[in-house]
Scaffold this motif. Structure first.
Motif, short mmCIF file in Angstrom:
data_model
loop_
_atom_site.label_atom_id
_atom_site.label_comp_id
_atom_site.label_asym_id
_atom_site.label_seq_id
_atom_site.Cartn_x
_atom_site.Cartn_y
_atom_site.Cartn_z
N PHE A 189 0.85 -1.20 0.00
CA PHE A 189 0.00 0.00 0.00
C PHE A 189 0.88 1.24 0.00
O PHE A 189 0.85 2.04 -0.93
N CYS A 190 1.70 1.39 1.04
CA CYS A 190 2.62 2.52 1.10
C CYS A 190 3.61 2.28 2.22
O CYS A 190 3.22 2.03 3.37
N ALA A 191 4.88 2.39 1.91
CA ALA A 191 5.94 2.18 2.90
C ALA A 191 6.35 3.48 3.57
O ALA A 191 7.42 3.55 4.19
N GLY A 192 5.52 4.52 3.45
CA GLY A 192 5.83 5.79 4.10
C GLY A 192 6.76 6.64 3.26
O GLY A 192 6.68 6.68 2.04
N GLN A 193 7.66 7.34 3.93
CA GLN A 193 8.60 8.21 3.25
C GLN A 193 9.71 7.41 2.59
O GLN A 193 10.26 6.48 3.18
N ASP A 194 10.04 7.78 1.36
CA ASP A 194 11.21 7.21 0.69
C ASP A 194 12.44 7.88 1.29
O ASP A 194 12.71 9.06 1.03
N LEU A 195 13.18 7.15 2.11
CA LEU A 195 14.31 7.73 2.81
C LEU A 195 15.41 8.18 1.85
O LEU A 195 16.20 9.07 2.17
N VAL A 212 -10.39 3.20 2.17
CA VAL A 212 -9.00 2.84 1.92
C VAL A 212 -8.90 1.33 1.79
O VAL A 212 -9.40 0.59 2.64
N ALA A 213 -8.29 0.87 0.71
CA ALA A 213 -8.06 -0.55 0.47
C ALA A 213 -6.56 -0.81 0.61
O ALA A 213 -5.76 -0.47 -0.27
N VAL A 214 -6.17 -1.40 1.74
CA VAL A 214 -4.75 -1.64 2.03
C VAL A 214 -4.38 -3.00 1.44
O VAL A 214 -4.75 -4.04 1.98
N ASN A 215 -3.65 -2.98 0.35
CA ASN A 215 -3.38 -4.19 -0.42
C ASN A 215 -2.07 -4.87 -0.05
O ASN A 215 -1.75 -5.94 -0.57
N GLY A 216 -1.30 -4.29 0.85
CA GLY A 216 -0.02 -4.87 1.25
C GLY A 216 0.50 -4.11 2.45
O GLY A 216 -0.27 -3.52 3.21
N VAL A 217 1.81 -4.07 2.61
CA VAL A 217 2.37 -3.41 3.77
C VAL A 217 2.01 -1.92 3.80
O VAL A 217 2.03 -1.24 2.78
N ALA A 218 1.64 -1.44 4.99
CA ALA A 218 1.42 -0.02 5.23
C ALA A 218 2.31 0.34 6.41
O ALA A 218 2.05 -0.08 7.54
N ALA A 219 3.37 1.06 6.14
CA ALA A 219 4.39 1.30 7.16
C ALA A 219 4.62 2.79 7.35
O ALA A 219 4.50 3.58 6.41
N SER A 246 -3.11 -10.50 3.61
CA SER A 246 -1.65 -10.48 3.59
C SER A 246 -1.07 -9.12 3.97
O SER A 246 0.15 -8.97 4.07
N ALA A 247 -1.93 -8.12 4.17
CA ALA A 247 -1.45 -6.78 4.50
C ALA A 247 -0.98 -6.71 5.95
O ALA A 247 -1.30 -7.57 6.77
N SER A 248 -0.23 -5.67 6.25
CA SER A 248 0.24 -5.45 7.62
C SER A 248 0.40 -3.96 7.86
O SER A 248 0.54 -3.16 6.93
N PHE A 249 0.41 -3.60 9.14
CA PHE A 249 0.54 -2.21 9.56
C PHE A 249 1.75 -2.13 10.50
O PHE A 249 1.85 -2.90 11.47
N ILE A 250 2.66 -1.20 10.21
CA ILE A 250 3.89 -1.08 11.00
C ILE A 250 4.15 0.39 11.32
O ILE A 250 4.30 1.21 10.41
N GLN A 251 4.19 0.71 12.61
CA GLN A 251 4.61 2.05 13.04
C GLN A 251 6.14 2.03 13.11
O GLN A 251 6.74 1.95 14.18
N SER A 252 6.76 2.13 11.96
CA SER A 252 8.20 1.87 11.85
C SER A 252 9.09 3.03 12.31
O SER A 252 10.32 2.92 12.25
N PHE A 253 8.50 4.09 12.79
CA PHE A 253 9.28 5.27 13.20
C PHE A 253 10.31 4.93 14.27
O PHE A 253 11.44 5.43 14.24
N ALA A 254 9.91 4.08 15.26
CA ALA A 254 10.82 3.76 16.35
C ALA A 254 12.09 3.07 15.86
O ALA A 254 13.13 3.16 16.51
N ARG A 255 12.01 2.43 14.72
CA ARG A 255 13.17 1.70 14.20
C ARG A 255 14.28 2.63 13.71
O ARG A 255 15.42 2.22 13.55
N LEU A 294 7.38 -0.07 19.97
CA LEU A 294 8.07 -1.28 19.53
C LEU A 294 8.25 -1.35 18.02
O LEU A 294 9.20 -1.94 17.52
N GLY A 295 7.32 -0.76 17.27
CA GLY A 295 7.42 -0.80 15.81
C GLY A 295 7.23 -2.18 15.23
O GLY A 295 7.72 -2.47 14.14
N ASP A 296 6.50 -3.05 15.95
CA ASP A 296 6.28 -4.41 15.45
C ASP A 296 5.21 -4.44 14.37
O ASP A 296 4.32 -3.58 14.32
N LYS A 297 5.29 -5.46 13.54
CA LYS A 297 4.30 -5.65 12.47
C LYS A 297 2.99 -6.15 13.05
O LYS A 297 2.96 -7.06 13.89
#
Length: 263
Positions: free
Chosen positions: A61-67, A105-112, A130-139, A167-170
C-alpha cells in the motif's frame, strides 16, 4: 488524470486514487506528494465525485517516506523533518479527514510509517489478509507522524497504541481487525471487488448527510457531550433541509429504493 506516481480514475461517482511507485512500495517523494495534491484537488472540483477510494499499486500500500529522497552524506546539513510534515504530510491528512465525502482505503499490502497512518486517516479501512501495519518510526529514531499519535489511541486504546508506537512491530490485518484498527480484513482476491462495491454504495448514498456524519465523528474527539449534542442539533437541521432527506422519506413511504442526488 494519469501521473507518473499517482493514478486517478473516476467512474460511477467514485474517484479511485492509486499510489503508483510499486518498485518502491509506493513510498513518498516530494514529487509524489505534489501529484497526490493535484489529484485530490481534482477530486474536490468534480461534482460527480461522491466517494474517494484510495489504494496502492503492486504488493504494497505505502511504505511511508522514501528515505532515499532525504538522504544526506555524513557531515552535510540534516533535513528539517518538521518542515516536510508541515508541507506535505499534515496537509494530506487534513485533506482526507476534512473531505466532504466518505474516504474508503483498500490496504493491499504493507502499510508502514506514514503509509500506515495515511491509511488510518480514511473513514472505512479494508485490508487484504496479507497486509500489515507497521509504526516503523521507532526503528529509525523518529516519532509517529501523519496523525499516528492522535488516531492510534482513539482506535485501539492507549496500551496498544503505546506498544505499536514504541516497539514498531508488524501488526497483521486479521489482528488489526480484531483490535478495531480497521473495519474489515478480507481475502486478498476479495479486497478490490469489495472495496469498489463499498465505495459505489457510498457514492449512491445521501452524501450530504454522510459528509455531515463524518464531520460530527471527527469533532466528537474534542467535544464535551453538551457540545456534541448541540453539534448534532445543528447538523441535523442542515441534513433535514436536504433533497436527500426528502427523497429518503418518500422512498421509505413508497417502499422503493431511494435515488439520492447528494444534495
Amino acid at each position: 488524470m494519469t501521473g507518473s506516481t499517482i493514478l486517478l480514475d473516476v467512474a460511477e461517482g467514485v474517484a479511485t486514487i492509486t499510489l503508483n511507485r510499486p518498485d518502491r512500495l509506493n513510498s513518498f517523494t516530494s514529487a509524489m506528494h505534489a501529484e497526490l495534491r493535484a489529484a485530490l484537488a481534482t477530486v474536490q472540483r468534480r461534482a460527480e465525485v461522491r466517494c474517494l477510494l484510495l489504494t496502492g499499486a503492486g504488493r504494497g500500500f505505502c511504505a511511508g517516506q522514501d528515505l532515499g529522497d532525504r538522504a544526506v552524506a555524513p557531515g552535510e546539513h540534516r533535513p528539517d523533518l518538521g518542515e516536510s510534515l508541515e508541507t506535505n504530510y499534515n496537509p494530506l491528512v487534513r485533506t482526507l479527514r476534512e473531505l466532504e465525502m466518505p474516504v474508503v482505503v483498500a490496504v493491499n499490502g504493507v502499510a508502514a510509517g506514514a503509509g500506515a497512518n495515511l491509511a488510518l486517516a480514511g473513514d472505512i479501512v479494508l485490508a487484504a489478509r496479507s497486509a500489515s501495519f507497521i509504526q516503523s518510526f521507532a526503528r529509525i529514531g523518529l516519532v509517529p507522524d501523519s496523525g499516528g499519535t492522535w488516531i492510534l489511541p482513539r482506535l485501539v486504546g492507549p496500551a496498544r497504541a503505546a506498544g505499536l508506537a514504541l516497539l514498531g512491530d508488524k501488526l497483521d490485518a486479521a489482528t488489526a481487525e480484531s483490535w478495531g484498527l480497521i473495519w474489515k480484513c478480507l481475502d486478498d482476491e476479495a479486497l478490490m471487488p469489495e472495496a469498489t462495491a463499498l465505495a459505489r454504495r457510498l457514492a449512491a448514498g445521501p452524501t450530504r448527510g454522510l459528509a455531515l456524519t463524518k464531520r460530527a465523528l471527527n469533532q466528537s474527539a474534542a467535544n464535551t457531550l453538551d457540545a456534541q449534542l448541540n453539534l448534532e442539533r445543528d447538523f441535523q437541521r442542515l441534513a433535514g433541509s436536504s433533497d436527500d432527506y426528502q427523497e429518503g422519506v418518500a422512498a421509505f413511504a413508497a417502499k422503493r429504493p431511494p435515488a439520492f442526488k447528494g444534495r
